[in-house]
Every structure is written in structure tokens, then in C-alpha cells.
Design an enzyme around this catalytic site. Structure first.
Site, PDB file in Angstrom:
ATOM      1  N   GLU A   1      18.395 -17.745  -4.895  1.00 37.78           N
ATOM      2  CA  GLU A   1      18.024 -16.439  -5.431  1.00 37.78           C
ATOM      3  C   GLU A   1      17.596 -16.548  -6.898  1.00 37.78           C
ATOM      4  O   GLU A   1      16.617 -15.922  -7.319  1.00 37.78           O
ATOM      5  CB  GLU A   1      19.190 -15.446  -5.263  1.00 37.78           C
ATOM      6  CG  GLU A   1      18.951 -14.060  -5.836  1.00 37.78           C
ATOM      7  CD  GLU A   1      17.763 -13.311  -5.256  1.00 37.78           C
ATOM      8  OE1 GLU A   1      17.141 -13.798  -4.287  1.00 37.78           O
ATOM      9  OE2 GLU A   1      17.435 -12.249  -5.798  1.00 37.78           O
TER      10      GLU A   1
ATOM     11  N   ARG B   1       4.254  -0.597  -4.461  1.00 36.44           N
ATOM     12  CA  ARG B   1       3.878  -1.030  -3.114  1.00 36.44           C
ATOM     13  C   ARG B   1       2.557  -1.799  -3.101  1.00 36.44           C
ATOM     14  O   ARG B   1       2.161  -2.341  -2.062  1.00 36.44           O
ATOM     15  CB  ARG B   1       3.766   0.176  -2.181  1.00 36.44           C
ATOM     16  CG  ARG B   1       5.039   0.972  -2.052  1.00 36.44           C
ATOM     17  CD  ARG B   1       4.821   2.151  -1.149  1.00 36.44           C
ATOM     18  NE  ARG B   1       4.638   1.750   0.220  1.00 36.44           N
ATOM     19  CZ  ARG B   1       5.620   1.557   1.091  1.00 36.44           C
ATOM     20  NH1 ARG B   1       6.858   1.744   0.719  1.00 36.44           N
ATOM     21  NH2 ARG B   1       5.359   1.197   2.315  1.00 36.44           N
TER      22      ARG B   1
ATOM     23  N   LYS C   1       6.276  -4.628  -3.251  1.00 37.99           N
ATOM     24  CA  LYS C   1       7.563  -4.382  -2.619  1.00 37.99           C
ATOM     25  C   LYS C   1       7.275  -3.872  -1.205  1.00 37.99           C
ATOM     26  O   LYS C   1       6.198  -3.378  -0.947  1.00 37.99           O
ATOM     27  CB  LYS C   1       8.311  -3.304  -3.420  1.00 37.99           C
ATOM     28  CG  LYS C   1       9.806  -3.507  -3.407  1.00 37.99           C
ATOM     29  CD  LYS C   1      10.465  -2.663  -4.451  1.00 37.99           C
ATOM     30  CE  LYS C   1      11.951  -2.793  -4.356  1.00 37.99           C
ATOM     31  NZ  LYS C   1      12.456  -4.062  -4.880  1.00 37.99           N
TER      32      LYS C   1
ATOM     33  N   TRP D   1      -2.623  -2.870  -1.777  1.00 36.32           N
ATOM     34  CA  TRP D   1      -2.310  -4.304  -1.837  1.00 36.32           C
ATOM     35  C   TRP D   1      -3.232  -4.913  -0.784  1.00 36.32           C
ATOM     36  O   TRP D   1      -3.029  -4.749   0.421  1.00 36.32           O
ATOM     37  CB  TRP D   1      -0.849  -4.546  -1.491  1.00 36.32           C
ATOM     38  CG  TRP D   1      -0.410  -5.973  -1.670  1.00 36.32           C
ATOM     39  CD1 TRP D   1       0.019  -6.555  -2.827  1.00 36.32           C
ATOM     40  CD2 TRP D   1      -0.346  -6.986  -0.667  1.00 36.32           C
ATOM     41  NE1 TRP D   1       0.349  -7.862  -2.597  1.00 36.32           N
ATOM     42  CE2 TRP D   1       0.129  -8.162  -1.283  1.00 36.32           C
ATOM     43  CE3 TRP D   1      -0.660  -7.024   0.694  1.00 36.32           C
ATOM     44  CZ2 TRP D   1       0.305  -9.353  -0.592  1.00 36.32           C
ATOM     45  CZ3 TRP D   1      -0.486  -8.216   1.380  1.00 36.32           C
ATOM     46  CH2 TRP D   1      -0.004  -9.370   0.730  1.00 36.32           C
TER      47      TRP D   1
ATOM     48  N   ASN E   1      -2.127   2.398   5.508  1.00 34.38           N
ATOM     49  CA  ASN E   1      -1.241   1.298   5.139  1.00 34.38           C
ATOM     50  C   ASN E   1      -0.944   0.538   6.433  1.00 34.38           C
ATOM     51  O   ASN E   1      -0.534   1.150   7.420  1.00 34.38           O
ATOM     52  CB  ASN E   1       0.048   1.867   4.531  1.00 34.38           C
ATOM     53  CG  ASN E   1       1.109   0.799   4.313  1.00 34.38           C
ATOM     54  OD1 ASN E   1       0.790  -0.362   4.097  1.00 34.38           O
ATOM     55  ND2 ASN E   1       2.362   1.194   4.371  1.00 34.38           N
ATOM     56  N   GLY E   2      -1.175  -0.768   6.435  1.00 32.54           N
ATOM     57  CA  GLY E   2      -0.932  -1.559   7.646  1.00 32.54           C
ATOM     58  C   GLY E   2      -2.137  -2.440   7.940  1.00 32.54           C
ATOM     59  O   GLY E   2      -2.971  -2.676   7.060  1.00 32.54           O
TER      60      GLY E   2
ATOM     61  N   HIS F   1      18.132 -37.468  -3.062  1.00 34.74           N
ATOM     62  CA  HIS F   1      17.371 -37.862  -1.869  1.00 34.74           C
ATOM     63  C   HIS F   1      15.876 -37.596  -2.054  1.00 34.74           C
ATOM     64  O   HIS F   1      15.166 -37.349  -1.085  1.00 34.74           O
ATOM     65  CB  HIS F   1      17.912 -37.131  -0.641  1.00 34.74           C
ATOM     66  CG  HIS F   1      19.339 -37.481  -0.360  1.00 34.74           C
ATOM     67  ND1 HIS F   1      19.720 -38.722   0.111  1.00 34.74           N
ATOM     68  CD2 HIS F   1      20.485 -36.782  -0.550  1.00 34.74           C
ATOM     69  CE1 HIS F   1      21.039 -38.757   0.227  1.00 34.74           C
ATOM     70  NE2 HIS F   1      21.529 -37.590  -0.171  1.00 34.74           N
TER      71      HIS F   1
ATOM     72  N   GLU G   1       9.110 -15.481  -9.350  1.00 33.20           N
ATOM     73  CA  GLU G   1       8.274 -14.321  -9.017  1.00 33.20           C
ATOM     74  C   GLU G   1       7.892 -13.500 -10.236  1.00 33.20           C
ATOM     75  O   GLU G   1       6.811 -12.935 -10.277  1.00 33.20           O
ATOM     76  CB  GLU G   1       8.911 -13.439  -7.932  1.00 33.20           C
ATOM     77  CG  GLU G   1      10.150 -12.705  -8.307  1.00 33.20           C
ATOM     78  CD  GLU G   1      10.733 -11.909  -7.142  1.00 33.20           C
ATOM     79  OE1 GLU G   1       9.974 -11.316  -6.371  1.00 33.20           O
ATOM     80  OE2 GLU G   1      11.976 -11.871  -7.024  1.00 33.20           O
TER      81      GLU G   1
ATOM     82  N   CYS H   1       0.844  -1.200   0.000  1.00 33.60           N
ATOM     83  CA  CYS H   1       0.000   0.000   0.000  1.00 33.60           C
ATOM     84  C   CYS H   1       0.878   1.248   0.000  1.00 33.60           C
ATOM     85  O   CYS H   1       1.855   1.336   0.739  1.00 33.60           O
ATOM     86  CB  CYS H   1      -0.946   0.077   1.172  1.00 33.60           C
ATOM     87  SG  CYS H   1      -2.173  -1.216   1.210  1.00 33.60           S
TER      88      CYS H   1
ATOM     89  N   LYS I   1      13.911 -15.442  -8.165  1.00 40.83           N
ATOM     90  CA  LYS I   1      13.781 -14.405  -9.198  1.00 40.83           C
ATOM     91  C   LYS I   1      12.934 -14.923 -10.345  1.00 40.83           C
ATOM     92  O   LYS I   1      12.036 -14.247 -10.810  1.00 40.83           O
ATOM     93  CB  LYS I   1      15.186 -14.030  -9.687  1.00 40.83           C
ATOM     94  CG  LYS I   1      15.355 -12.646 -10.176  1.00 40.83           C
ATOM     95  CD  LYS I   1      15.673 -11.628  -9.104  1.00 40.83           C
ATOM     96  CE  LYS I   1      14.783 -11.682  -7.938  1.00 40.83           C
ATOM     97  NZ  LYS I   1      15.068 -10.873  -6.829  1.00 40.83           N
TER      98      LYS I   1
HETATM   99  C1  F6R Z   1      12.324 -10.601  -4.178  1.00 45.67           C
HETATM  100  C2  F6R Z   1      12.135  -9.526  -3.232  1.00 45.67           C
HETATM  101  C3  F6R Z   1      11.668  -9.879  -1.874  1.00 45.67           C
HETATM  102  C4  F6R Z   1      12.377  -9.026  -0.828  1.00 45.67           C
HETATM  103  C5  F6R Z   1      11.788  -9.290   0.571  1.00 45.67           C
HETATM  104  C6  F6R Z   1      12.495  -8.495   1.640  1.00 45.67           C
HETATM  105  O1  F6R Z   1      12.765 -10.110  -5.417  1.00 45.67           O
HETATM  106  O2  F6R Z   1      12.344  -8.392  -3.537  1.00 45.67           O
HETATM  107  O3  F6R Z   1      11.816 -11.230  -1.609  1.00 45.67           O
HETATM  108  O4  F6R Z   1      13.741  -9.319  -0.859  1.00 45.67           O
HETATM  109  O5  F6R Z   1      10.434  -8.964   0.569  1.00 45.67           O
HETATM  110  O6  F6R Z   1      12.358  -7.129   1.426  1.00 45.67           O
HETATM  111  P1  F6R Z   1      13.335  -6.101   2.107  1.00 45.67           P
HETATM  112  O7  F6R Z   1      14.680  -6.323   1.537  1.00 45.67           O
HETATM  113  O8  F6R Z   1      12.768  -4.756   1.743  1.00 45.67           O
HETATM  114  O9  F6R Z   1      13.303  -6.365   3.578  1.00 45.67           O
END
Ligand code: F6R
Length: 611
Positions: A481, A27, A606, A74, A100-101, A504, A488, A2, A485
Site C-alpha cells: 500500500e 471520476r 476514482k 476519463w 459513462n461506461g 532473490h 500514484e 467519467c 500510494k
Molecule cells: C488507490 C486507489 C485504487 C482503488 C481501486 C479500487 O489509491 O484508490 O487503487 O483502491 O481502484 O477501488 P474501489 O475501492 O472503489 O473498488
């Protein structure tokens, strides 16, 4: 999670708010809305869907006013719909709120208000804030500050709120707890926003609101109060980011722009981290001889960066390192004490679980180190010591440059600790430092020499329904990672496995035509991971192999079903910085070839500021 923006000043608030929402869309993007107070009347337009839907609606129903609030959502409580979109207005339209929250006691408050006859129109937890404010306003009267102070004391949970009252078009109020909110000081008015990029084109002067502080914002003044309405003095901060840094700058996607920025931001981060690690305040807090172990805790990609760091720290400094998901750490009664250094890694510095983990660690007496990108964020300010990554604004939901910046900070930390503990000699330290210094150039070369090949190869990979990533030791951490990537942004199912673990159980999932991405950057383990590659190829898998250049050609597998990219020579401990570039580009081009909305993948946001 949000985005909030608000404006009060001499201009029309609507275009300012809509532009600000564009900068905050990362966001959350399942609905958006804006409300203004136009000479004592609230006008609101809210729309389910992307911001473009709101823009269309505003064309049909234009609104204007010199004070307004906007929101990009969101969804947590209540499905994405026009009615559940923010701003929320109280029953008699006297109060407008963006939130937001999560208001954890909203059911209880809603039930009480409903008993008193208040009619709710949405399924959200946020509406309760507007309704409660209207109820207190009618019952107790007082200024908007009085009302907000009373409301905030009744709320449990996390909130960043922007609040306006219909009968007070000269005041915008902001308050926060466990969710970010900044106040921008402009020439033609003032702003509230969840994050700096939303106000950068108007001002670089901001106040960072702390938890339970209330900002009373007028056209030409800003005052701060405690929850109990005691005035407080705050210092304005100057943002160093440039407005152009949060623009796409001609690139098709922010993710591409951010990947290509990596050489530059790595150079800046290395320089800054070295300076930081030589400052007395930092040296005192990070005197590694005080600690018996290190715990790294974070979420998502930041956790994956921590996983790489565990290998590097343990290898170089020979100190035990535990790596914990912040969402687990916070609820497990962790074994940490005043002899533990807890490292929180976070791009946003606002991730709810990582904040909670930091507070849990502090309550048990541990020293906390934040490795954070966003200046002034909660983890940056609350951790005992903070080292910033200078990645600049990261807008694409999938992190790339912030992850890479986290890696180099952690490498430098490992070298520093190893040196302080006397477990490596001066010559080795110098060599390791030179290796880290060479990373920005090697990343640049990696991008330039592989981007076209990866773009072509990725186009052939869009049909896979499942892709496996394998690696051993530090390459396993990078595999995690790479897999995250890919899934997502491309929506292709993927899993990461330690190479030795395949047999295994997981190998039963390998069938004709499955793609396995193998990361083989360690010459010592090269034969081992190649033996895993043979095992999957025997079962029909195709392989994308990312290989160190430090092995003999005769040791490599030659097969029509194996596509190889060689990485430049680098100390194997720092090889994640190069192999991850290839994995990022691979994910990006697979998603781009599928025509997906790369910067805003479905269901994601994000800055995960809720649990
Ligand atoms: C993946 C991604 C998320 C963040 C996670 C932590 O591409 O961006 O997995 O890494 O939400 O976010 P931060 O780093 O802001 O604590």
C-alpha cells in the site's frame, strides 16, 4: 470513471451542472462539457482539459436552459479532445447524450448506421447512442421513453446514460447498466448524477437506479420503468452524508483533509461494524462454521487492505484465506462453491472488476460479503450481506481513509470468526476488541506526533527516481500500500518486496543513494527485517525505517543514512493501521513538495467502472 450530472427544473441548469461536475471531477478529468435545451434548441460547450477550461469557454460563450446534462471524462475510446468530449449530439442535433461506461458493440452499430448514411463526428463509442436514438426517433417515432427503451435493448456493454431530446424540453431520461447513476429529488427541480456528492448541496433525497431501469424525470415528477416500459415503484433514500463532507474545508488538498479525518471515521466505522456483526441477518449469513475457506477479492488499495486481512484472519481464526485480484479472479474459473465466503472490498462499490468477481462468485454458489463505503452502490446492494465503512465521501483519487476503515472492519470480522470458531478464549477476545477500540486514538496520536517530521523528511526525498518498500508478513502487505500510494501521486517509481525476497533478484537494483522504506512493526521479525536493512545499506541505500516501539534500543541500527520513526505500541496484527498513516503522510508530502496535482494524479480516476 467519467462523471455525469443532469438537471431539469425552474433554474438555469448551467451553474448547477458546472458545480456538480466540480464534485465529480475525481471520476475523470481529461475533458468536460455541458449541453442545455433552451426553448427547443440545443446549445453545447465542450472542452478538452480540466474543468477550468470549460468554465473559461462558458464565459466566452454563455449558454442557459432549464434542462441540461454535463460530463467530465476519463477517455477510453478516442483521445481527449473537444470533439470527443461529451455531451454527444446526434447528426441533426435532435438528441444529446452523456455516457459513462463502454458500449462494447459500438463498432457494429456504428457500421450499420454509417451504411444507412449517418455521419459520425467523434471517435467515441458513446456517440453511437445519440446517433442510434436519432435514427430510431426518425424511423419509429414515439416518446423519448420509447426511443431510449429501444436504444438500450440494442446496446451491449456497460452504460450510465443521461439523454435529452430537442423537441422535448420537459423530459430528461436516465438509464444504467453496470455503472452507477442516482436520481436526486430537489425542491426546484430534479437531478441525475454518477455519485451523491454532485447533488448534496441541493438534496439529500435520492433514488438509486438499478440495472436496466429507466427514469423519466420532469421538473416536478420522477417515474421509473423497466426496459420493457413496465412502470416500477422505487423507494427514495435519505443520504446521511453532509454537504460539507465533500468540501475541501480550507485544506490545500482533499487527500490531506481525508487523512486527518481518519480518527473520527474509524471510530464511526468500528461502532457501525460491531452493530452490524451482532444483527441476526448478518450472523446467519456469516456463520463461519458453514465455510471451509474465505476468498477476498478486490482491486488496488482495497486489494492491499484484503492482503492485510488475510494475515489477520488466518492468524486469529485459523481459517484458510485466499486473496485474489478481482480482475484475475473473474476470468480464472475460480474454485469457490457454497462452502466459500467471498469478501469483496471496495470503496466505491462500483469497480467493474470487483462487481464481475462478485457475480462470478455468486454464480458458483458462494456467499458474498461486501465491505463497501458508498451506500446504495452496486456491490453494497448485490452482495448477500454488506458491512459499510463509514468513511464518508472520499474525493481524493488516492484512497486513505477508506483503506483505513476497511482494515478495522476486517479486524473485527477476524475477531468475530475466531470467537465463533472457538479458537481463541474470551479473555483474548476482549483484549483484541480493546486493541481495535484504541485504534482511532492511536491514529490521532500518530498523525499529530509525526506529521511535521514527515513533512520535513519528505522534502529531502523528492529527487529519488525509484524507492523500494520492504516488510515481512503483515508489514509486507502494508509495504504494498505504501508503494502504491507513493507512485500514484508522486510519479516516483516504486516497488514493494517481502524483505526475505530481496536477495532473490531485486537487490541488484539497489545502488548508491537508493531509498528503501522498511516497515518493522513486528518485534518477533524485527531482527530479520533489520538484517535486510543492513544488506541494502551495505550496498549504499539510504533507509527510512518505520519501527515498533516494542524492541530494545540496542537492537536498532544506528547509522547516519537511516531515518527512523517509531510507531506507538499496538498489537502487531493491527499495526498496519498505524504504519500506513506514516506511509500516507510520506507520499502526500513527497508529492506536495514536488508541486503535483495530488487529488487528481495523471491518467487516474476514482471509481474504475470500466475494465
Ligand atoms: C488507490 C486507489 C485504487 C482503488 C481501486 C479500487 O489509491 O484508490 O487503487 O483502491 O481502484 O477501488 P474501489 O475501492 O472503489 O473498488
Amino acid at each position: 470513471m467519467c462523471g455525469i450530472i443532469g438537471y431539469i427544473g425552474s433554474k438555469n441548469a448551467v451553474p448547477i451542472i458546472v458545480n456538480g461536475l466540480k464534485k465529480l471531477e475525481y471520476r475523470g478529468y481529461d475533458s468536460a462539457g455541458v449541453a442545455v435545451n433552451n426553448n427547443g434548441e440545443f446549445c453545447a460547450v465542450k472542452k478538452r482539459g480540466r474543468l477550468t477550461e470549460l468554465e473559461q469557454a462558458l464565459k466566452k460563450t454563455p449558454i442557459k436552459g432549464n434542462i441540461g446534462i454535463g460530463h467530465t471524462r476519463w477517455a477510453t475510446h478516442g483521445e481527449p479532445s473537444d470533439i470527443n468530449s461529451h455531451p454527444h449530439l446526434s447528426e441533426f442535433n435532435t438528441i444529446a447524450v452523456v455516457h459513462n461506461g463502454i458500449i462494447e458493440n459500438y463498432k457494429e452499430l456504428k457500421a450499420k448506421l454509417e451504411k444507412l448514411g449517418v455521419k459520425f463526428s467523434s471517435q467515441t463509442d458513446s456517440e453511437v447512442v445519440a446517433q442510434l436514438a436519432e435514427y430510431y426517433k426518425t424511423k419509429f417515432g414515439g416518446s423519448l421513453l420509447d426511443i431510449v427503451s429501444r436504444v438500450a435493448q440494442a446496446l451491449e456493454g456497460s452504460f450510465a446514460l443521461g439523454i435529452m431530446a430537442k423537441d422535448n424540453p420537459n423530459t430528461l431520461i436516465a438509464i444504467k447498466k453496470d455503472n452507477p447513476l442516482i436520481i436526486g429529488v430537489g425542491k426546484d427541480g430534479n437531478f441525475i448524477a454518477s455519485d451523491v456528492p454532485a447533488v448534496l448541496e441541493h438534496t439529500k433525497s435520492v433514488y438509486y437506479l438499478a440495472d436496466k431501469e429507466i427514469a423519466v424525470i420532469k421538473k416536478d415528477s420522477i417515474e421509473f420503468f423497466t426496459l420493457e416500459k413496465e412502470p416500477i415503484n422505487k423507494e427514495v433514500s435519505l443520504i446521511e452524508w453532509d454537504a460539507s463532507e465533500s468540501e475541501k474545508g480550507g485544506y490545500q488538498h482533499f487527500m490531506l483533509k481525508e487523512m486527518l479525518e481518519q480518527p473520527k471515521i474509524l471510530q464511526a466505522t468500528i461502532k457501525h461494524a460491531k452493530q452490524r456483526l451482532s444483527q441476526k441477518e448478518v450472523l446467519d449469513k456469516l456463520d463461519i462454521k458453514q465455510y471451509t475457506k474465505i476468498v477476498i477479492t478486490a482491486c488496488g488499495s482495497a486489494y492491499n487492505a484484503g492482503f492485510v486481512a488475510k494475515y489477520v484472519l488466518e492468524d486469529l481464526a485459523r481459517i484458510p484465506v485466499e486473496i485474489e485480484l478481482a480482475s484475475e479472479f473473474r476470468y480464472k474459473n475460480p474454485i469457490v462453491d457454497d462452502k466459500t465466503l467471498v469478501i469483496l472490498i471496495s470503496q466505491s462499490g462500483e469497480t467493474a472488476d470487483t462487481i464481475a468477481a462478485m457475480r462470478e462468485a455468486k454464480s458458483k454458489g458462494a456467499t458474498t460479503l461486501g465491505v463497501v463505503n458508498v451506500v446504495g452502490s452496486c456491490i453494497a446492494t448485490e452482495s448477500d450481506v454488506c458491512i459499510y465503512t463509514l468513511a464518508g465521501p472520499e474525493i481524493a483519487v488516492a484512497t486513505t481513509k477508506a483503506y483505513s476503515a476497511q482494515l478495522v472492519v476486517m479486524y473485527l470480522l477476524a475477531i468475530k470468526f475466531a470467537s465463533d470458531l472457538g479458537v481463541i478464549d474470551e479473555k483474548t477476545i476482549k483484549a483484541l476488541e480493546n486493541d481495535v477500540n484504541s485504534i482511532p486514538d492511536l491514529v490521532d496520536v500518530t498523525i499529530k506526533s509525526t506529521i511535521d517530521t514527515i513533512a520535513k523528511y519528505s522534502a529531502l526525498c523528492i529527487g529519488y527516481s525509484s524507492i523500494f518498500f520492504i516488510g515481512r508478513n503483515i508489514d509486507y502487505a502494508v509495504a504494498l500500500e505504501g508503494s502504491l500510494k507513493l507512485k500514484e501521486i508522486s510519479y516516483i517509481h516504486s516497488e514493494a518486496y517481502a524483505g526475505g525476497e530481496l536477495k532473490h533478484g531485486t537487490i541488484s537494483l539497489i545502488e548508491d543513494g537508493t531509498l528503501v522504506v522498511a516497515i518493522a512493526s513486528n518485534p518477533r521479525l524485527f531482527p530479520k527485517i533489520m538484517s535486510n536493512v543492513e544488506q541494502v545499506m551495505t550496498r549504499g541505500a539510504k533507509v527510512f525505517s518505520i519501527e515498533t516501539s516494542l524492541v530494545n534500543e540496542s537492537d536498532r541500527i544506528q547509522h547516519k543514512d537511516l531515518f527512523r520513526i517509531k510507531t506507538h505500541s499496538i498489537n502487531e496484527l493491527f499495526s498496519p493501521s498505524l504504519s500506513v498513516i506514516i506511509l500516507q503522510l510520506f507520499s502526500y508530502f513527497v508529492a506536495a513538495n514536488k508541486g503535483l496535482d495530488i487529488d487528481k494524479p495523471r491518467n487516474l480516476a476514482k471509481s474504475v467502472t470500466v475494465e
